[in-house]
Write an enzyme that holds these catalytic residues in place. Sequence first.
Site, PDB file in Angstrom:
ATOM      1  CB  SER A 100      -0.822  -0.023   1.248  1.00 37.99           C
ATOM      2  OG  SER A 100      -1.736   1.290   1.216  1.00 37.99           O
ATOM      3  CG  HIS A 101       0.298   4.310  -2.512  1.00 36.02           C
ATOM      4  ND1 HIS A 101      -0.313   3.474  -3.356  1.00 36.02           N
ATOM      5  CD2 HIS A 101       1.150   5.044  -3.452  1.00 36.02           C
ATOM      6  CE1 HIS A 101       0.098   3.500  -4.658  1.00 36.02           C
ATOM      7  NE2 HIS A 101       0.960   4.746  -4.770  1.00 36.02           N
ATOM      8  CB  SER A 102      -1.247   4.228   3.909  1.00 31.35           C
ATOM      9  OG  SER A 102      -1.442   4.383   5.248  1.00 31.35           O
TER      10      SER A 102
END
Length: 127
Positions: free
Chosen positions: A8-10
């Site tokens: 994920s980007h997070s």
Amino acid sequence: MVGIVLVSHSNKLVEGLKDLISQMAVGVKICAAGGTDDGRIGTDPMKIMSAIEEVYSDDGVLLFFDIGSALMNAELAIDMLDESISKKVEICKVSLVEGAFVAAIDSSIGKSIGDIKESIKGLQIEK
């Protein structure tokens, strides 16, 4: 047992998801590869590659991702792996949360990578 990689980007998102799934799918190797090394939003193919290597087994690895460049960097990470590993890694184009959850439960009861992919087929995000 099939390993699971969450991309994920997070980092917070995949670490939280990993914690949730790990409590339900005891014993499954799950690794979160989110964010960048400087703590920002983004994806890093080196981090993804390391995550794959961490959960790798001869049973294979399923990789789940959130959006856009996460897929591109996951593909790049797989390309950088030794072929003996990369041929047993599959990217799942399904909903991140639901797909990873079902896959981890299936892995925990010993299902094969093919059987797991069949279980999550209905969760596809791309037809």
